[in-house]
Design a protein around this motif. Structure first.
Motif, mmCIF file in Angstrom:
data_model
loop_
_atom_site.group_PDB
_atom_site.id
_atom_site.type_symbol
_atom_site.label_atom_id
_atom_site.label_comp_id
_atom_site.label_asym_id
_atom_site.label_seq_id
_atom_site.Cartn_x
_atom_site.Cartn_y
_atom_site.Cartn_z
ATOM 1 N N TRP A 10 -41.094 -63.184 -25.341
ATOM 2 C CA TRP A 10 -42.403 -62.562 -25.234
ATOM 3 C C TRP A 10 -42.600 -61.517 -26.341
ATOM 4 O O TRP A 10 -43.696 -61.378 -26.888
ATOM 5 C CB TRP A 10 -42.553 -61.922 -23.863
ATOM 6 N N PRO A 104 -45.528 -56.440 -27.865
ATOM 7 C CA PRO A 104 -46.630 -56.662 -26.926
ATOM 8 C C PRO A 104 -46.964 -55.383 -26.166
ATOM 9 O O PRO A 104 -46.070 -54.625 -25.780
ATOM 10 C CB PRO A 104 -46.077 -57.733 -25.983
ATOM 11 N N ASP A 105 -48.254 -55.163 -25.968
ATOM 12 C CA ASP A 105 -48.665 -53.942 -25.275
ATOM 13 C C ASP A 105 -49.188 -54.199 -23.870
ATOM 14 O O ASP A 105 -49.747 -53.315 -23.238
ATOM 15 C CB ASP A 105 -49.684 -53.161 -26.097
ATOM 16 N N ASP A 106 -48.968 -55.440 -23.372
ATOM 17 C CA ASP A 106 -49.404 -55.712 -22.005
ATOM 18 C C ASP A 106 -48.561 -54.888 -21.029
ATOM 19 O O ASP A 106 -47.397 -54.584 -21.294
ATOM 20 C CB ASP A 106 -49.322 -57.210 -21.688
ATOM 21 N N PRO A 107 -49.162 -54.482 -19.924
ATOM 22 C CA PRO A 107 -48.459 -53.601 -18.981
ATOM 23 C C PRO A 107 -47.166 -54.189 -18.436
ATOM 24 O O PRO A 107 -46.198 -53.459 -18.210
ATOM 25 C CB PRO A 107 -49.466 -53.383 -17.850
ATOM 26 N N GLU A 108 -47.129 -55.496 -18.234
ATOM 27 C CA GLU A 108 -45.934 -56.119 -17.664
ATOM 28 C C GLU A 108 -44.750 -56.010 -18.627
ATOM 29 O O GLU A 108 -43.644 -55.645 -18.226
ATOM 30 C CB GLU A 108 -46.212 -57.590 -17.321
ATOM 31 N N ARG A 110 -44.448 -53.873 -21.219
ATOM 32 C CA ARG A 110 -44.086 -52.465 -21.458
ATOM 33 C C ARG A 110 -43.385 -51.847 -20.249
ATOM 34 O O ARG A 110 -42.498 -51.021 -20.409
ATOM 35 C CB ARG A 110 -45.316 -51.653 -21.857
ATOM 36 N N PRO A 150 -45.274 -61.886 -16.603
ATOM 37 C CA PRO A 150 -46.598 -62.040 -17.222
ATOM 38 C C PRO A 150 -47.422 -63.111 -16.515
ATOM 39 O O PRO A 150 -46.884 -64.106 -16.049
ATOM 40 C CB PRO A 150 -46.267 -62.470 -18.641
ATOM 41 N N TYR A 151 -48.683 -62.845 -16.435
ATOM 42 C CA TYR A 151 -49.586 -63.842 -15.858
ATOM 43 C C TYR A 151 -49.959 -64.820 -16.949
ATOM 44 O O TYR A 151 -50.410 -64.429 -18.027
ATOM 45 C CB TYR A 151 -50.846 -63.186 -15.292
ATOM 46 N N GLN A 152 -49.752 -66.079 -16.679
ATOM 47 C CA GLN A 152 -50.112 -67.125 -17.637
ATOM 48 C C GLN A 152 -51.048 -68.096 -16.946
ATOM 49 O O GLN A 152 -50.624 -69.032 -16.298
ATOM 50 C CB GLN A 152 -48.862 -67.849 -18.146
#
Length: 153
Positions: A10, A104-108, A110, A150-152
């Motif tokens: 990721w 990646p800066d998505d909350p999951e 990080r 992560p939501y995919q």
């Protein structure tokens, strides 16, 4: 929907962790609080930390194969007497470096990344104290998504 990627995948693989550690150690060497801990840093130190992080987050076992894994890493911290302010600064600077390096800066991601950083720096702080009872034989930790993959869609 396919299999959940590792944090390593990721993030963007080893290259992402190399960018991270290069940005991080550029900050560290100029930092008044952390700089003194790294005055005699090996020129390859950032790369070594990059392959450590890559392995921790699900990448190839290069740190274990090339540098001796967890026992080698923990030995580097024994007797350093890292202070809590130094530990906290390390955490803050690596988060800034993650932004700069384009992780990646998505909350999951990080949340998982910071979870390891908090755990690892607290362990390094503890193990670095004079007279610490350090457990030196363990595998390299393998960090995952925790409770929020992560939501995919």
């Amino acid at each position: 929907m396919g299999e959940t990627p590792t944090l390593y995948e990721w993030a963007g693989g080893t290259d992402a962790f190399v960018r991270l550690t290069e940005a991080f150690y550029a900050r560290v060497t100029k930092d008044e609080l952390l700089g003194p801990l790294f005055t005699r840093m090996d020129p390859e130190h950032a790369r070594y930390v990059a392959i450590w992080l890559a392995e921790v987050f699900g990448g190839p076992p290069a740190y274990t194969e090339e540098h001796g894994g967890y026992p080698h890493m923990v030995a580097k911290h024994i007797g350093m007497a890292i202070t809590e302010p130094q530990r906290r600064r390390w955490v803050n600077l690596i988060q800034d470096a993650a932004d700069e390096a384009g992780l990646p800066d998505d909350p999951e991601f990080r949340a998982a990344f910071l979870g390891y950083i908090e755990w690892g720096t607290r362990l390094a702080h503890q193990n670095s104290q004079p007279g610490a009872d350090v457990f030196t034989e363990a595998p390299v930790p393998h960090w995952g998504w925790g409770v929020a993959p992560p939501y995919q869609g």
